[in-house]
Design an enzyme around this catalytic site. Structure first.
Site, PDB file in Angstrom:
ATOM      1  N   GLY A   1       0.805  -1.210   0.000  1.00 55.70           N
ATOM      2  CA  GLY A   1       0.000   0.000   0.000  1.00 55.70           C
ATOM      3  C   GLY A   1       0.841   1.265   0.000  1.00 55.70           C
ATOM      4  N   PHE A   2       2.033   1.173   0.527  1.00 59.58           N
ATOM      5  CA  PHE A   2       2.864   2.348   0.672  1.00 59.58           C
ATOM      6  C   PHE A   2       3.696   2.619  -0.571  1.00 59.58           C
ATOM      7  CE2 PHE A   2       6.600   4.541   2.511  1.00 59.58           C
ATOM      8  CZ  PHE A   2       5.946   5.591   3.113  1.00 59.58           C
ATOM      9  N   GLY A   3       3.894   1.623  -1.394  1.00 59.05           N
ATOM     10  CA  GLY A   3       4.696   1.790  -2.593  1.00 59.05           C
ATOM     11  C   GLY A   3       5.308   0.463  -2.987  1.00 59.05           C
TER      12      GLY A   3
ATOM     13  N   LYS B   1      12.758   0.459  -1.113  1.00 59.74           N
ATOM     14  CA  LYS B   1      11.328   0.716  -0.901  1.00 59.74           C
ATOM     15  C   LYS B   1      11.048   2.176  -1.181  1.00 59.74           C
ATOM     16  CE  LYS B   1       9.946  -2.744   2.452  1.00 59.74           C
ATOM     17  NZ  LYS B   1       9.464  -3.019   3.801  1.00 59.74           N
TER      18      LYS B   1
ATOM     19  N   ASP C   1       3.653  -6.500  13.978  1.00 57.82           N
ATOM     20  CA  ASP C   1       3.128  -7.168  12.786  1.00 57.82           C
ATOM     21  C   ASP C   1       3.976  -8.385  12.458  1.00 57.82           C
ATOM     22  OD1 ASP C   1       1.286  -7.571  10.828  1.00 57.82           O
ATOM     23  OD2 ASP C   1       2.129  -6.112   9.420  1.00 57.82           O
TER      24      ASP C   1
END
Ligand SMILES: *[C@@H]1O[C@H](CO)[C@@H](O)[C@H](O)[C@H]1NC(C)=O
Ligand SMILES: *[C@@H]1O[C@H](CO)[C@@H](O)[C@H](O)[C@H]1NC(C)=O
Ligand SMILES: *[C@@H]1O[C@H](CO)[C@@H](O)[C@H](O)[C@H]1NC(C)=O
Ligand SMILES: *[C@@H]1O[C@H](CO)[C@@H](O)[C@H](O)[C@H]1NC(C)=O
Ligand SMILES: *[C@@H]1O[C@H](CO)[C@@H](O)[C@H](O)[C@H]1NC(C)=O
Length: 848
Positions: free
Chosen positions: A509-511, A527, A623
């Site tokens: 979702g972030f890239g 990233k 997580d």
């Protein structure tokens, strides 16, 4: 018997004839989908909602999950299952006939101990229309039906669900069903200036209210078009002024050109009239008030049927909308060529510029000097009209263009035409201008973080990396460590072949995550946060500071970063063998031996133990899952995706009560109490252990209900002492049963209901090492003797298992691995107690 059959037949054919008189409508397109369901549902109106697999639609979704509940306060079973999307998802339909289509979206925001759909925020578009913009249930826990009437002209029709950042979208059921062509014809009356309005058939609508005035609920079982007509009582301004009248439905007649498709007889057979109309000379209006978004125009359809008059030309009345005359001196018997009890309807368009706060509808006696002083209303529909950019929610169109005033379409065409010309000449400049035309808080209005749980976001998800928690930000500044290496953007462009799509090794979702090669040929994982990311530059830098402080053989290390041109790029060491999960199932990689799995679990446990105890404050990963345990070329396990959280609860007075984590791994206690401790990581790690031994996902919605959740299912078997029945078949025979037993115990302790009952990561680590020793002794014994009796040998021989205390008492000694650490932050915890105290403090602060 024969007589009975004949009777039945007569009854049956009579009702068939009665129906066929109205030529029931057979929709050419009829998609009824029970999203996320495992089997089709038959409603009590006779319609069958099929599963996605049975229906001829096509669902395109990268990250989605099917969920269901056993029961709920809902009118039909279609609400009990749902599909949840973490990234954009599209349902595509191939339509057979253009024209009016109902699009009905059914939502039921159920929650369980892992997620809460009432917090999900998302938008829904079709290929042409915006249906919902930043929609959420606003704490509402009831089911919701959104109904649209769209004139679809393209045979390829799609419905796209778009979750907001950090959120998710969901849908319980979808209907895409043809509606009759003449349901809405081109013409209506304008409210003011009074006159004809035309062009209704080119617009689209959302049903806001549909009332059976003066009568009961009429649901889809009583309406051949599947509509629901609700009673009007709750909208009446004064109930005392209104009186309900009802006649038998058979009394209602449809004049030429009208059929029950406009509204069923049961709607026309009831009405509200003026209370005490026959007693005094009443001089008042009956008023209904409705909430409505003043940014839109509305089509208001009035249904009348004179079921109150005893004679023709006895009833004259006025109808007002928002204080303005909508229909003056209506004489139904005149309109209907001298029929009483005949159906009649009238459409009035209210221009958005006339909208104030909501819609108010009034009926009152006419000033004409004849007949009874009375007024009636039988049914009312209030439909929101799509705006100039084809939106039914918010002011932006599917392409991001902004609405202009009014409801005409001509204006839109002109604006679009102009924008296109402008774009052609100015190129990028036009984009910039479009952006600037957005309201100042556009960004804010489009970003949400209220969704409780980012779901499992796939391999190498960047999203999950935002779910970890860092330690106190202020302490970063006292850190003596630098920020890691600074990369120029050009350098990283070169390293990743200009962020070539072929170099993508992970998407989140972030890239994207790219494989890069820097100077000396070293491979790195790059990233790159995407432009729309909410993460501010300050948070980004703070995170880099924290990450560069962490150095451990079992943590993926950050090599450097780049923040040039407001880019947000992090460079990590490259992990050649990817996530642990890929080696367990789904990817057909060569299976890992039991020993390899144990070594990997031990490595990950060391990484987590270091996170919890290795720095001054302790860090909770938040997580832990098999996609966040990466393997290098030697299959050394390293924990990844930690510390990137911008939700660090201790930073600058931030308070984070939102529960973050992944489906199937989430600590139930954390969820209930919203208090984070290191024991939440221990729980998640317990699930990882089960995944390693059972080689199946933490959540597998495709399995029978009791098997969906790995932790629940495996613990049931464990309690029966039969965990060996569900382990990876590839392991059977190669394991020391004692080692399996010890391992299962470790997993079970991790999954204890209450955090206090769970071991620390140090304990877990110790138990896993013992398990490995048992296994190694077993293998050795096997090699030496190969007589199959080595278990007994192992158990009886403490010499082979050195320094092992009684296996049944959990060891609480601290575990220190100085050789593992190359971090200058040398404070490898040697005192379990101080670690626990730190977490207690952490928890308190997070509750501030
Ligand atoms: C739908 O809109 C098109 C023009 O966009 C129009 O030609 C057509 O008649 C409309 N369909 C119905 C059923 O009104
Ligand atoms: C929803 O609940 C939250 C917390 O209980 C509250 O702050 C918020 O105002 C509620 N929103 C609405 C629309 O009621
Ligand atoms: C709806 O239909 C059912 C069965 O066809 C009937 O019993 C019921 O009276 C109807 N309700 C209304 C409001 O017409
Ligand atoms: C009914 O409402 C209209 C519009 O608000 C108003 O002009 C009219 O005076 C009202 N009639 C009575 C009898 O109150
Ligand atoms: C709505 O009202 C605005 C302002 O009075 C007017 O410019 C526009 O033409 C109207 N639209 C329609 C469809 O009547």
């Amino acid at each position: 018997m024969a007589i009975l059959l004949v009777l039945l037949y007569t009854l049956f054919s009579a009702s068939t004839i009665a129906y066929s008189a109205f030529a029931p409508f057979v929709p050419p397109d009829n998609f009824l989908i029970d999203c996320g369901a495992d089997k089709s549902s038959i409603l009590n109106d006779g319609r069958t909602f099929k599963t996605e697999d049975q229906s001829k639609q096509f669902l395109q979704a990268k990250e989605e999950i099917k969920v269901s509940v056993e029961k709920g306060d809902v009118p039909s079973p279609i609400y009990l299952s749902a599909r949840i999307f973490v990234t954009d998802a599209i349902y595509s339909f191939h339509l057979t006939k253009p024209g009016w289509h109902w699009v009905r979206l059914h939502f039921y925001p159920f929650k369980n101990d892992q997620f809460d759909l009432s917090k999900a925020t998302f938008s829904v578009n079709t290929n042409k229309y915006v249906l919902l913009h930043s929609f959420n249930m606003d704490n509402n826990t009831n089911y919701v039906l959104k109904e649209y009437l769209l004139n679809v002209t393209d045979p390829q029709f799609s419905i796209k669900f778009m979750p907001m950042k950090n959120s998710a979208a969901f849908i319980n059921a979808i209907e895409v069903v043809s509606a009759p062509d003449d349901l809405i014809t081109d013409d209506a009356n304008d409210l003011t200036p009074v006159g004809k309005f035309s062009g209704l058939s080119t617009l689209s609508y959302q049903t806001m209210y549909r009332l059976n005035v003066g009568g009961p609920l009429v649901n889809s079982a009583n309406d051949t078009l599947g509509r629901t007509w609700t009673p009007d009582g709750s909208y009446l301004k004064s109930k005392a002024l209104a009186k309900s009248v009802t006649v038998a439905t058979t009394v209602v007649k449809y004049p030429d050109g009208l059929t029950p498709l406009i509204a069923p007889q049961s709607v026309y057979a009831s009405a509200v009239e003026m209370a005490e109309s026959n007693v005094n000379n009443p001089n008042f209006n009956v008023t209904w008030n409705f909430e409505a978004d003043p940014a839109f125009g509305y089509l208001i359809r009035f249904h009348f049927c004179d079921i109150v008059s005893k004679a023709l030309n006895d009833l004259y009345f006025n109808v007002y909308i928002n204080g303005k005359m909508a229909i003056a001196d209506l004489d139904l018997s005149h309109e209907l060529e001298n029929q009483l009890a005949a159906a009649y309807y009238k459409d009035i368009v209210v221009n958005a510029s006339l909208m104030s706060n909501g819609v108010s509808v009034e009926i009152g006696p006419s000033k004409l000097d004849s007949g009874d002083l009375n007024a009636i209303l039988n049914g009312l529909e209030i439909l929101k009209i799509s705006n100039s950019v084809n939106s039914l929610d918010g002011e932006f169109g599917v392409d991001g263009s902004k609405a202009v005033g009014g409801i005409g379409t001509r204006k839109t065409v002109a604006v679009v035409g102009f924008a296109m010309m402008f774009g052609a000449f100015v190129g990028l400049g036009a984009m910039v201008i479009k952006w600037h035309k957005r309201p100042q808080d556009w960004q804010k209005r489009n970003s949400f973080s209220s969704w409780l749980l980012p779901l499992h976001a796939g391999d190498n998800s960047f999203m999950s990396s935002k779910n970890s928690i860092g330690s106190h930000k202020n302490n970063f500044y006292s850190s003596t460590l630098g920020l890691g290496r600074y990369f120029s953007f050009a350098e990283l462009q070169e390293a990743t072949k200009n962020f070539d799509a072929n170099e993508v090794i992970g998407v989140g979702g972030f890239g994207n995550v790219y494989l890069g090669v820097i100077d000396d040929g070293t491979k790195v994982a790059v990233k790159r946060g995407n432009a729309q990311s909410e993460q501010g530059l300050t948070e980004f830098q703070t995170e880099i500071q924290m990450l560069s402080k962490l150095r451990h053989r079992h943590l993926v290390s950050l090599i450097g970063y780049c923040d040039e041109n407001s880019e947000m790029i992090l460079v990590y060491e490259y992990m050649a063998n990817g996530p642990l999960r890929d080696h367990l199932y789904g990817k057909n990689l060569p299976p890992l031996s039991w020993k390899q799995r144990l070594e990997i679990c031990i490595g990950a446990a060391r990484g987590l133990h270091y996170l919890h105890t290795g720095t001054a404050q302790g860090i909770i990963h938040r997580d832990v899952k098999t996609t966040n345990i990466l393997l290098d070329e030697n299959l050394t396990a390293k924990v990844s995706d930690f510390g990137l959280s911008k939700d660090a609860p201790m930073g600058q007075g931030h308070v984070s009560t939102a529960v973050k984590g992944s489906f199937g791994y989430l600590d139930p206690e954390y969820f209930r109490r919203q208090q984070l401790t290191d024991k939440s990581d221990v729980y998640s790690f317990g699930v990882v252990l089960l995944e390693a031994i059972c080689a199946r996902p933490a959540i597998n919605p495709a399995l029978p209900r009791e098997q969906v959740n790995l932790a629940d299912w495996a613990m049931q078997w464990k309690r029966k002492g039969l965990l060996d029945k569900i382990i990876d078949p590839l392991l059977v025979g190669s394991m020391n049963p004692e080692s399996l037993k010890k391992f299962a115990e470790a997993a079970e302790k991790c999954l204890a209901e209450h955090g206090v009952d769970r071991p620390t990561m140090g304990d877990v680590l110790w138990n896993l090492e013992y398990t490995l020793q048992l296994q190694e002794a077993f293998s050795q014994g096997k090699d030496d003797q190969d007589d199959g009796n080595s278990i007994a040998t192992v158990a009886a021989s403490p010499a082979i298992v050195p320094a092992t205390p009684n296996a049944s008492t959990p060891d609480t000694r601290p575990v220190s691995h100085p050789e593992e650490t190359n971090s200058p932050a040398k404070s490898q915890a040697t005192d379990e107690h101080s670690g626990t105290a730190m977490f207690a403090q952490f928890t308190n602060l997070s509750g501030r």
